[in-house]
Design an enzyme around this catalytic site. Structure first.
Site, PDB file in Angstrom:
ATOM      1  N   GLU A 482      -6.971   0.031   2.546  1.00 51.58           N
ATOM      2  CA  GLU A 482      -5.866   0.869   2.061  1.00 51.58           C
ATOM      3  C   GLU A 482      -4.874   0.080   1.208  1.00 51.58           C
ATOM      4  OE1 GLU A 482      -4.375   3.732   5.114  1.00 51.58           O
ATOM      5  OE2 GLU A 482      -5.722   2.599   6.408  1.00 51.58           O
ATOM      6  N   SER A 612      -5.641   6.722   6.478  1.00 54.15           N
ATOM      7  CA  SER A 612      -5.698   7.296   5.135  1.00 54.15           C
ATOM      8  C   SER A 612      -7.074   7.857   4.802  1.00 54.15           C
ATOM      9  CB  SER A 612      -5.305   6.242   4.081  1.00 54.15           C
ATOM     10  OG  SER A 612      -3.964   5.886   4.226  1.00 54.15           O
ATOM     11  N   TYR A 678      -5.362  11.912  -1.852  1.00 56.01           N
ATOM     12  CA  TYR A 678      -4.589  11.106  -2.796  1.00 56.01           C
ATOM     13  C   TYR A 678      -4.702  11.549  -4.255  1.00 56.01           C
ATOM     14  CZ  TYR A 678      -3.578   8.023   1.053  1.00 56.01           C
ATOM     15  OH  TYR A 678      -3.123   7.525   2.254  1.00 56.01           O
ATOM     16  N   ARG A 717       3.874   9.820  12.055  1.00 56.33           N
ATOM     17  CA  ARG A 717       3.343  11.106  11.609  1.00 56.33           C
ATOM     18  C   ARG A 717       2.146  11.441  12.481  1.00 56.33           C
ATOM     19  NH1 ARG A 717       0.619  10.097   7.092  1.00 56.33           N
ATOM     20  NH2 ARG A 717      -1.320  10.726   8.151  1.00 56.33           N
ATOM     21  N   ASP A 719      -1.025  13.834  13.326  1.00 58.93           N
ATOM     22  CA  ASP A 719      -1.941  14.810  12.728  1.00 58.93           C
ATOM     23  C   ASP A 719      -2.563  15.660  13.830  1.00 58.93           C
ATOM     24  OD1 ASP A 719      -1.360  13.630  10.308  1.00 58.93           O
ATOM     25  OD2 ASP A 719      -3.121  12.305  10.360  1.00 58.93           O
ATOM     26  N   GLU A 735      -4.545  12.025  15.695  1.00 61.57           N
ATOM     27  CA  GLU A 735      -4.108  10.628  15.663  1.00 61.57           C
ATOM     28  C   GLU A 735      -2.620  10.563  15.363  1.00 61.57           C
ATOM     29  OE1 GLU A 735      -5.001   8.707  11.494  1.00 61.57           O
ATOM     30  OE2 GLU A 735      -6.829   9.689  12.228  1.00 61.57           O
ATOM     31  N   ASN A 737       0.112   8.112  13.205  1.00 62.77           N
ATOM     32  CA  ASN A 737       0.254   7.075  12.175  1.00 62.77           C
ATOM     33  C   ASN A 737       1.631   6.444  12.317  1.00 62.77           C
ATOM     34  OD1 ASN A 737       0.758   5.735   9.666  1.00 62.77           O
ATOM     35  ND2 ASN A 737      -0.844   6.979   8.713  1.00 62.77           N
ATOM     36  N   GLY A 741       2.540   6.886   4.864  1.00 64.49           N
ATOM     37  CA  GLY A 741       2.618   6.575   3.441  1.00 64.49           C
ATOM     38  C   GLY A 741       3.924   7.042   2.822  1.00 64.49           C
TER      39      GLY A 741
END
Length: 778
Positions: A482, A612, A678, A717, A719, A735, A737, A741
């Site tokens: 990443e 990511s 992305y 964050r 998910d 998951e 994070n 990002g």
């Protein structure tokens, strides 16, 4: 440490220096050696030398025309020279000594070389366990004021002398004579001032009786017309006076003792005449300095100097460096002091108590030598407890090996006032700056490298008062899959910090660690106030980078080591979340494409420790499963195979204890992979998610619960998949994070914007959160 047998066998006689015109000094940056270097140069001798490390003193010597080589080396030592060694040099490890032996040149101690320079002077030698430096300076100042133009050699730099040496042309030399390693025996004193005597330098003398007998032998070198001036208020000094065979004259603080001393000198003082030592107000605080002044007055009187002029000079003596030396007066008074024995510490702290009676007194102390600390642990604790608060660091060992059971921690246990133990001296200035308040008096004490503390504290206090704008290292790059995402996050964070007025700098962590290895920008007073972590993936979000900055003691954004490591391990995350009652997909960890999988398709296969969507594959056909596992294993040594949960994908950011609006993720291609995540326009992000208010709140509560279950900090964050839009069934958490990002398509900044937090404000919040969590006093 110099050993008795070395003194007897390793050195040439002082007479070997006759006719020598060039000197090579080893340890030239030390206080005593640098003074000797200047004296030799002043007399026209050629001087060069070496020292292990650069210092302000070695730089000053170089600026004065004395060549100094940093790093011990025999280069430059030639057959016409004499080698002078400080007692700190280990003879078995000295390349200079090895070369001198090969050349057959004279090898002498510093005290021998000094003695050779004093042959044409009447020497006043000041010795004793405490107060030597100050008393030497006072006598020198008194003789100067009386117009006798003395040669003065002090064991520390004296600001009013502009150094440790005054090259006077008069008949008198005033010399600090240290009893450590019997170096004072190389001097030939006419007059000795003995300030006090108690057990010290145990590594050499072993017992008090040995030390006392050494001092007696030195005093007995005084000629028949000379004097011993001793402090009658000190038991050890009085004992030496009783045992020696020379004329002795006492001094003390009472006028009775002073008048008796004048009578011994056959200079009786009328009862109505005030004595010079009591008449003047001293520039230096403390009862111990009054005693030093009394001894100085007596010594000066014995030279025949004008007593009133001399007393005025003594009273105005401002002290030597590191002897209750005030480096800053406001808003915090910062003082540097050399005290390293319980008696000295107590005297210095009582003096500060007297002068700063209404202010909080903090002492920062570094014990000196294991051998000195071992028998005096309780005494150190009692002396330090005179302060309002104590900060201790590790023992300065000098040349000694550690002694089992001897530690600063043992002193800390016995201190009766609030006490902090900070093992690394490199952290002292920043930790003390954190607890400092306006009006405090903070004194750094000790004979080791604690001298670095007080100047560093002043710089730290300046940093603390510098305002809201911070120095921030934006750490980005890394060596994970990443990396490119991280580069985008880092640049956007950097630009925001610049707009906010901070001093921001981009730091590619891979280039730093794998190419240059230079961490100098992260230490000392030029270090950043915080590291803003814009790294993603393995060796970035998994606690590795966090561990680096924990070791550097620099605050950083995001969660700590433990939480980061757990959250990066998707399988471990699911275990922790499940134990907290949070629904997670059924999954299986594999290390090979040939492992048996007992979960039915459709499946999701991904690296166990990546983010990511790197290496992620959706598997609808079991025939594609092995290739999906191989793809995931390209990015990690384990892969996670888990059931595909059908439903609406949402992501919910959390800022500490506040959940932000859930983001509905609707990829145009139907599935949320790296490309759709992305590529601008490839995914529709709907904020807030198209759910009922009750479902929105449920998602926010769940995200906050996941954040807290893992022990996360800062921003995260979470998910999830919502299977039931009506909110009757709990969402499934995929998951968490820990370093979301921060690019133009990232979910955290978009959700924050929907909550009224623009990108720059989000960056500022993350920075302030890191500073608040990790910069508070421990």
């Amino acid at each position: 440490m110099r050993k008795p047998d070395e003194i007897q066998t390793a050195f040439s006689p002082t007479e070997a220096l006759v006719g020598v015109s060039s000197f090579f000094l080893v340890g030239i940056g030390g206080a005593g050696m640098s003074a000797l270097a200047r004296m030799l140069k002043h007399r026209g001798f050629e001087v060069t030398g070496t020292d292990s490390t650069p210092s302000p003193e070695t730089e000053r010597l170089s600026n004065e025309g004395i060549y100094v080589r940093i790093g011990h080396s025999p280069l430059g030592l030639e057959s016409h020279m004499a080698l002078v060694l400080t007692d700190a040099i280990d003879l078995t490890q000295s390349p200079e000594l090895n070369r001198a032996t090969e050349l057959g040149v004279p090898v002498v101690r510093r005290s021998q070389a000094l003695s050779s320079l004093l042959k044409d002077r009447k020497v006043i030698a000041v010795t004793g366990t405490h107060g030597k430096t100050t008393t030497t300076g006072m006598i020198g100042a008194g003789l100067q004021a009386a117009g006798l133009d003395p040669l003065i050699v002090v064991g520390a730099s004296v600001p009013q002398f502009k150094g440790p040496v005054v090259e006077g042309d008069g008949p008198w030399a005033v010399v600090e004579a240290c009893e450590a390693y019997d170096s004072f025996h190389d001097l030939d004193p006419y007059l000795v001032v003995l300030t006090n005597l108690e057990l010290d330098h145990v590594d050499f003398h072993g017992t008090y009786e040995n030390l006392r007998d050494s001092v007696v032998r030195f005093v007995d070198k005084i000629p028949s017309d000379g004097w011993l001036v001793y402090c009658t208020e000190d038991r050890g000094a009085s004992e030496v006076a009783e045992l020696c065979s020379v004329r002795a004259i006492p001094y003390g603080l009472s006028e009775g003792w002073m008048r008796q001393s004048f009578n011994i000198m056959q200079k009786p003082v009328p009862a109505d005449r005030a004595l010079p030592s009591i008449e003047e107000e001293l520039a230096l605080p403390g009862g111990h300095n009054k005693l030093n002044a009394a001894g100085a007055v007596m010594a000066v009187m014995l030279t025949g100097a004008d007593s009133e002029k001399a007393a005025l000079g003594i009273s105005k003596f401002g002290g030597a460096e590191r002897r209750l030396q005030v480096l800053q007066k406001e808003p915090v008074t910062v003082i540097d002091d050399y005290a390293h024995h319980p008696t000295e510490i107590q005297a210095s702290l009582y003096a500060l108590r007297q002068r700063y009676c209404d202010q909080r007194l903090i002492v920062v102390y570094q014990p000196h030598l294991y051998s000195r600390t071992a028998p005096l642990i309780r005494e150190f604790a009692e002396a330090l407890s005179v302060a309002d608060e104590v900060v201790l660091t590790d023992i300065y060992p000098a040349r000694e090996d550690p002694i089992p059971g001897v530690s600063s921690a043992r002193i800390a246990e016995l201190v009766t006032v609030p006490c902090r133990y900070i093992p690394s001296r490199h952290l002292l200035s920043r930790e003390v700056a954190r607890i400092a308040r306006e009006g405090d008096v903070i004194v750094g004490m000790g004979a080791g490298n604690i001298a670095e503390f007080a100047p560093a504290l002043i710089e730290e206090l300046d940093r603390k008062a510098s305002g809201k704008n911070k120095k921030v290292a934006v750490v980005y790059g890394g060596d994970s899959a990443e990396r490119e995402v991280s580069l985008l996050s880092g640049r956007e964070i950097h630009d925001a910090l610049k707009r906010l007025g901070h001093d921001a700098k981009l730091v590619d962590v891979s280039e730093l660690l794998l190419k240059t290895g230079d961490l100098s920008q992260f230490v000392g007073t030029n270090r950043p106030d915080a590291a803003f972590l814009a790294v993603h993936g393995s060796r970035a979000e998994d606690g590795a980078i966090q561990g680096l900055f924990d070791l550097l003691h620099i605050p950083y954004t995001g969660s700590g080591i433990q939480c980061s490591a757990i959250a990066m391990d998707k399988a471990r995350t699911k275990q922790v979340l499940a134990q907290s009652g949070i629904r997670v997909p059924r999954g299986q960890i594999v290390t090979s494409a040939d492992d048996e999988i007992d979960i039915q398709v459709p499946l999701v296969v991904k690296p166990n420790a990546q983010g990511s969507t790197v290496g992620l594959t959706f598997v609808d056909d079991r025939n594609n499963l092995k290739q999906a596992i191989r793809t995931a294993l390209q990015y990690d040594n384990t892969a996670l195979v888990e059931e595909m949960i059908q439903g609406m994908e949402v992501s919910v950011p959390v800022l500490r204890d506040r959940a932000l609006p859930p983001v509905e993720i609707a990829p145009l291609g139907g599935r949320y992979d790296f490309e759709s995540k992305y590529t601008p326009g490839a995914t529709e992000e709907i904020i807030p998610a198209r759910l009922q208010p009750e479902s929105i709140e449920k998602l926010k509560d769940l995200a906050l619960k996941a954040h807290q279950s893992l022990g996360c900090q800062g921003a995260t964050r979470t998910d999830m998949i919502v299977q039931d839009p009506e909110g009757k069934a709990d969402p499934v958490v995929l998951e968490v994070n820990t370093l979301p990002g921060m690019t133009g398509t990232s979910l955290l900044p978009n959700s924050a914007r929907a909550a009224g937090i623009e990108f720059d404000a989000l960056v500022q919040w993350l920075l302030e959160d890191a500073l608040a969590r990790q910069s508070t006093p421990s």
